[in-house]
Design a protein around this motif. Structure first.
Motif, PDB file in Angstrom:
ATOM      1  N   PHE A 167      29.985 122.711  43.713  1.00 28.98           N
ATOM      2  CA  PHE A 167      29.665 122.931  44.936  1.00 28.98           C
ATOM      3  C   PHE A 167      30.123 121.793  45.629  1.00 28.98           C
ATOM      4  O   PHE A 167      30.087 120.480  45.372  1.00 28.98           O
TER       5      PHE A 167
ATOM      6  N   ASN B 170      29.535 127.772  43.666  1.00 25.72           N
ATOM      7  CA  ASN B 170      30.293 128.611  43.026  1.00 25.72           C
ATOM      8  C   ASN B 170      29.205 129.626  42.289  1.00 25.72           C
ATOM      9  O   ASN B 170      27.876 129.432  41.983  1.00 25.72           O
TER      10      ASN B 170
ATOM     11  N   GLU C 231      23.717 132.052  46.638  1.00 25.69           N
ATOM     12  CA  GLU C 231      24.520 131.258  47.516  1.00 25.69           C
ATOM     13  C   GLU C 231      23.706 131.246  48.760  1.00 25.69           C
ATOM     14  O   GLU C 231      23.385 129.907  49.387  1.00 25.69           O
TER      15      GLU C 231
ATOM     16  N   HIS D 272      38.875 130.799  46.729  1.00 21.67           N
ATOM     17  CA  HIS D 272      37.648 131.670  46.614  1.00 21.67           C
ATOM     18  C   HIS D 272      37.494 132.239  45.192  1.00 21.67           C
ATOM     19  O   HIS D 272      36.100 132.441  44.794  1.00 21.67           O
TER      20      HIS D 272
ATOM     21  N   MET E 234      35.831 129.896  42.952  1.00 19.03           N
ATOM     22  CA  MET E 234      34.381 129.629  43.210  1.00 19.03           C
ATOM     23  C   MET E 234      33.599 130.770  42.666  1.00 19.03           C
ATOM     24  O   MET E 234      32.502 130.942  42.294  1.00 19.03           O
TER      25      MET E 234
ATOM     26  N   ILE F  32      22.554 127.670  50.550  1.00 23.65           N
ATOM     27  CA  ILE F  32      23.378 126.779  51.611  1.00 23.65           C
ATOM     28  C   ILE F  32      22.549 126.420  52.843  1.00 23.65           C
ATOM     29  O   ILE F  32      21.601 126.938  53.339  1.00 23.65           O
TER      30      ILE F  32
ATOM     31  N   SER G 227      28.840 124.893  49.994  1.00 20.24           N
ATOM     32  CA  SER G 227      29.427 125.841  49.256  1.00 20.24           C
ATOM     33  C   SER G 227      28.917 125.763  47.842  1.00 20.24           C
ATOM     34  O   SER G 227      28.267 124.746  47.223  1.00 20.24           O
TER      35      SER G 227
END
Ligand code: ADP
Length: 506
Positions: free
Chosen positions: A31, A43, A54, A19, A22, A58, A41
């Motif tokens: 990603f 980053n 983000e 985490h 990212m 997504i 995901s």
């Protein structure tokens, strides 16, 4: 057992670090996509580089960051397909930011497979290299501009040289018996010759880069070409007190080649050998026949070439010594030109040297015409100061100096010459004077040379006029065009007075 972590704890650490990765990596967009290609995901780097936060990206499809042309060509699907099939997909392409601007990025897609080999998704890592791309484009553009500038420069310098060359010929003819004028003229001729050579080399280089050189091939014995090249560098070799040894096979070696270009190649190599060898050195020129090839070697015991420079020696403008007080001058064009000309003939040119101070060796290898026994070429013509026939000649050229100086030269050979400077004037003079020969520039104001020729050919009573085109362009298509317009001959600028006189004599 402090410090020893259970596998579960270690896994938790790893996830926390993932985490952090990212959240912290900003130089690369990282990603992941699910197997269907939806983003799962994103980053901090992806946010910085592509502009999406983000939460808003997504669940969006991979296409989101592609430019419309690439979406249309199905590049996103293709990229994932390639990654799936070959284990990775790497590319450089334009991508689209949230604000609609474009960035040039280099990236790689890796398929994510679980322990059973099932596809669980994809990872994409991408880097913004727009700056580099821009710099490269600017360099390419600057390079093109430089090439165009050189071509233009050579062209602009070449035009005013033509009348100077003509005038020097006139001075030579007029100088008989006047020793100091003869000497002065010879000096001007030598210096002019050097300038002409440099400008012609520049012109040739730009023609070669544009693929615009056409070989005028004929069958010629290599020995004759070698002999002529030796004659043209004789003065330089003598002035530097070198000893030249020549070894040639007794039987003639025939080439299917352009004599002018072969002369240029050999002259270049011999000139370099003489230039880059200390006075009193040795130069060897060997010609050997090896099966269907002939091998011409020019070797010297001069300053040699270092191992680092040797591979670069044929690049344009490359010179080992850049100081302006280099004794020998030159622009670093000769070897580039020689190599390309050899290659245009289907041959190879290579350089060898043991290093600095160890001398150099240049080897040309070309095909021969097997078992060819043909006539020997005629001797080289020299300018005839008086011709057998007196012709009435009309010169039409908008460069007044070129027209006038050529007229003076032809008059001194006994011809009657008049000059005109535009298309319509040229046509009028042709109709009223009915000359034997018209020398006509193609690029003329008012009406171009081809149009004038067509108009002249409409008059049956003028059919006897020999029309000679004088053009800056000598490609087959240019010649065909002038032939169709009614010209009998096509000469390329600058006109060589010797060749012109030979043509007129016919
Ligand atoms: P120029 O002679 O005009 O500099 P060239 O393209 O003919 O350009 O040659 C490029 C460079 O290669 C020269 O500047 C010189 O440094 C090197 N070179 C060429 N021929 C020789 C030779 N025979 N011996 C040593 N160096 C050479």
């Amino acid at each position: 057992m402090t410090g020893n972590k259970s596998p579960q704890e270690a896994r938790n650490d790893g996830e926390r670090l993932f985490h952090l990765l990212m959240e912290n990596v900003k130089d690369f967009a990282i990603f992941m996509l699910d197997p269907e290609g939806r983003i799962v995901s994103w980053n901090a780097g992806a946010q910085r580089i592509l502009g999406y936060e983000e939460p808003e990206i997504i669940g969006q499809p991979f296409e989101t960051i592609f430019v419309p042309e690439d979406i249309q060509r199905k590049r996103p699907e293709y990229e994932l397909q390639t990654a799936r099939d070959s284990g990775r997909a790497e590319d450089e392409r334009w991508h689209l930011r949230k604000d609609g601007s474009r960035l040039w990025a280099s990236g790689v897609v890796t398929p994510l497979l679980d322990e059973r080999g099932n596809l669980r998704g994809f990872a994409k890592i991408l880097r913004d290299i727009t700056e580099r791309k821009r710099t490269e484009e600017q360099l390419t553009e600057a390079n093109q501009r430089k090439d165009e500038f050189l071509a233009m420069l050579a062209h602009e310098l070449r035009n005013p040289l033509a009348p100077i060359q003509n005038v020097v010929q006139i001075f030579k003819l007029e100088a008989t018996g006047k020793k100091h004028i003869q000497e002065a003229t010879a000096m001007v001729e030598r210096s002019l010759g050097r300038i002409v050579r440099i400008v012609d080399d520049l012109l040739d280089v730009s023609r070669i880069t544009k693929g615009k050189i056409e070989l005028r091939k004929e069958r010629l014995p290599l020995q004759t070409a070698v002999q002529q090249a030796i004659e043209s560098v004789q003065a330089l070799i003598a002035s530097r007190k070198h000893e030249l040894s020549v070894l040639m096979p007794p039987e003639e070696v025939w080439l299917e080649a352009d004599p002018v270009r072969i002369d240029q190649i050999i002259t270049n190599l011999l000139t370099n050998a003489a230039k880059y060898t200390e006075p009193g050195g040795k130069i060897w020129l060997n010609v050997e026949r090896l099966g269907n090839d002939c091998v011409l070697t020019v070797k010297d015991n001069g300053i040699g070439i270092s191992r680092e420079m040797l591979p670069r020696i044929f690049e344009l403008f490359v010179q080992v010594d850049h100081s302006l007080d280099r004794a020998q001058g030159g622009l670093g064009i000769g070897l580039t030109l020689a190599k390309r000309l050899v290659e245009l003939h289907g041959g190879v040119l290579e350089a060898f040297s043991g290093g600095v101070g160890e001398g150099s060796e240049f080897v040309v290898r070309m095909r021969v015409v097997p078992e060819y026994s043909g006539r020997k070429p005629e001797d080289v013509d020299t300018y005839q100061s008086k011709t057998e026939k007196c012709l009435r000649i009309l010169i039409v050229d908008d460069n007044v100096d070129t027209a006038r100086s050529l007229a003076m030269l032809l008059r001194s050979s006994g011809h009657q010459v008049t000059t005109e400077y535009t298309g319509p004037e040229g046509l009028r003079a042709a109709l009223s004077e009915k000359p034997d020969v018209i020398l006509m520039d193609i690029g003329l104001p008012g009406m171009d040379g081809c149009q004038v020729a067509q108009r002249i050919r409409e008059h049956p009573e003028l059919a006897g006029i020999q029309l000679i085109a004088i053009s800056g362009y000598g490609q087959e298509s240019d010649k065909r065009q002038s032939e169709q317009a009614g010209f009998n001959h096509h000469l390329v600028k600058p006109v060589d007075p010797v060749k012109l006189e030979a043509l007129l004599a016919k």
